[in-house]
Design an enzyme around this catalytic site. Structure first.
Site, PDB file in Angstrom:
ATOM      1  N   LYS A   1       3.197   3.621  -1.140  1.00 23.54           N
ATOM      2  CA  LYS A   1       3.695   2.821  -0.016  1.00 23.54           C
ATOM      3  C   LYS A   1       4.149   1.434  -0.454  1.00 23.54           C
ATOM      4  CE  LYS A   1       4.702   1.221   3.982  1.00 23.54           C
ATOM      5  NZ  LYS A   1       3.802   1.026   5.111  1.00 23.54           N
TER       6      LYS A   1
ATOM      7  N   LYS B   1       3.145  -9.822   4.058  1.00 26.54           N
ATOM      8  CA  LYS B   1       1.812  -9.300   3.735  1.00 26.54           C
ATOM      9  C   LYS B   1       1.907  -8.164   2.727  1.00 26.54           C
ATOM     10  CE  LYS B   1      -0.042  -6.055   5.873  1.00 26.54           C
ATOM     11  NZ  LYS B   1      -0.266  -4.582   5.728  1.00 26.54           N
TER      12      LYS B   1
END
EC number: 1.1.1.31
Length: 342
Positions: free
Chosen positions: A214, A289
């Site tokens: 991811k 983030k």
């Protein structure tokens, strides 16, 4: 022709009655087992955010048995309960775990995942033996592995299954799940549920492998979105119609998801967040983030980051702007177009 004595007839009648009672008892036992099976197949979902709400909606609609939810936002819990049938509301992650055998979590950051699973009222306080925990959050690889190992040590099973596809993918149930698991059996068990929320479920390897895949994907996504924004901005300043330029890119070698699905220029693609004032997509602060997770992983693995480091700096500036931090990350086009070379 044979005949039976009254005593024999009575014995046969008693045997018949006993047989009926036995069959009836077995039927009741089977019915009880069926109810127990339904009870143990209850599904729990924690994290009804922008992604989780839609994911849970699809999972609820395509699943049988009880469905239990938990979120700190009581308003969104009420909304979900009102829009979906047969939904139970847990008072804590521990309460949810005590009622379910499959738990899906979709949370913003590593700290939230640790609190939900390992906290005072966390999942591990109420987890059932062999309950499957599917974490679809995008978090630090090391945290993901640690939490999964603690779940397994407590008697549960765990997979990491972060997602790609954004809010549009969550709404349409076309998400891609990248899965890390301790064994093939855990993956196959998780796949049954993940397939109800997405289109592609890919086994990436051991625990933590889903998280690794991811962050690599999001690294490339950030770079490609900046690249498309920069190219579109240059073309428009050279007098090109953005729709024409986009059509050229999308039929040429520059084509990518950032150009053909979520083009950052408003009104080029009607369904893209950019055409909705950059609302309803993947927030810029969340992209920052994720790029932070990329940076942490690169340091741990001693991997050089060139464009990745530059992308993180760009999104740090965007996220520091209160008018852009909560907007879709394609707002980078707006940030670039507002600047001119000196």
């Amino acid at each position: 022709m044979l005949s039976c004595s009254p005593r024999a007839t009575q014995s046969i009648s008693q045997l018949h009655s006993k047989t009926l009672l036995l069959l009836q008892a077995r039927g009741q036992q089977a019915q009880y087992s069926s109810k127990a099976s339904t009870k143990t197949s209850a599904i729990g979902f924690i994290g009804l955010g922008q992604m989780g709400f839609h994911m849970a909606k699809h999972l609820r609609a395509k699943s049988k048995g009880p469905f239990v939810v938990f979120d700190m936002n009581k308003d969104v819990v009420s909304k979900f309960k009102n829009e979906n049938s047969n939904v139970l509301v847990a008072t804590s992650p521990a309460d949810l775990a005590s009622q379910t055998s499959v738990i899906v979590t979709a949370l913003p950051e590593s700290a939230h995942v640790k609190q939900v699973y390992l906290g005072e009222n966390g999942v591990l306080r109420g987890i059932k033996k062999d309950a499957l925990c599917i974490d679809s959050s995008t978090i630090d690889n090391s945290v993901s592995i640690d939490v999964s190992e603690q779940i397994i040590a407590a008697g549960g099973r765990a997979v990491d299954a972060p997602i790609s596809g954004g809010i549009m993918g969550a709404q349409a149930a076309t998400l891609t799940f990248m899965v890390g698991s301790q064994n093939a059996a855990d993956f196959e068990r998780a796949k049954v549920h993940l397939a109800k929320m997405g289109k592609n479920v890919v086994h990436c390897g051991e625990l933590g492998a889903g998280q690794a895949a991811k962050i690599c994907n999001n690294l490339l996504l950030a770079i490609s979105m900046i690249g498309v924004a920069e190219a579109m901005n240059l073309g428009m300043r050279l007098g090109l119609d953005p729709a024409v330029l986009a059509s050229i890119v999308n039929t040429s070698s520059g084509r990518c998801w950032s150009s053909d699905t979520a083009n950052p220029v408003p009104n080029v693609i009607a369904t893209a967040p950019s055409s909705k004032d950059y609302d309803g997509g993947f927030k810029s602060r969340l992209m920052l983030k994720d790029l932070g997770l990329v940076s942490n992983a690169a340091k741990d693995s001693k991997t050089p980051l060139l464009l990745g480091a530059l992308s993180e700096n760009i999104y740090r500036m965007i996220a520091s702007d209160p008018t852009m931090a909560e907007k879709d990350f394609s707002v980078v086009y707006k940030w670039i177009s507002n600047n001119k070379q000196k």
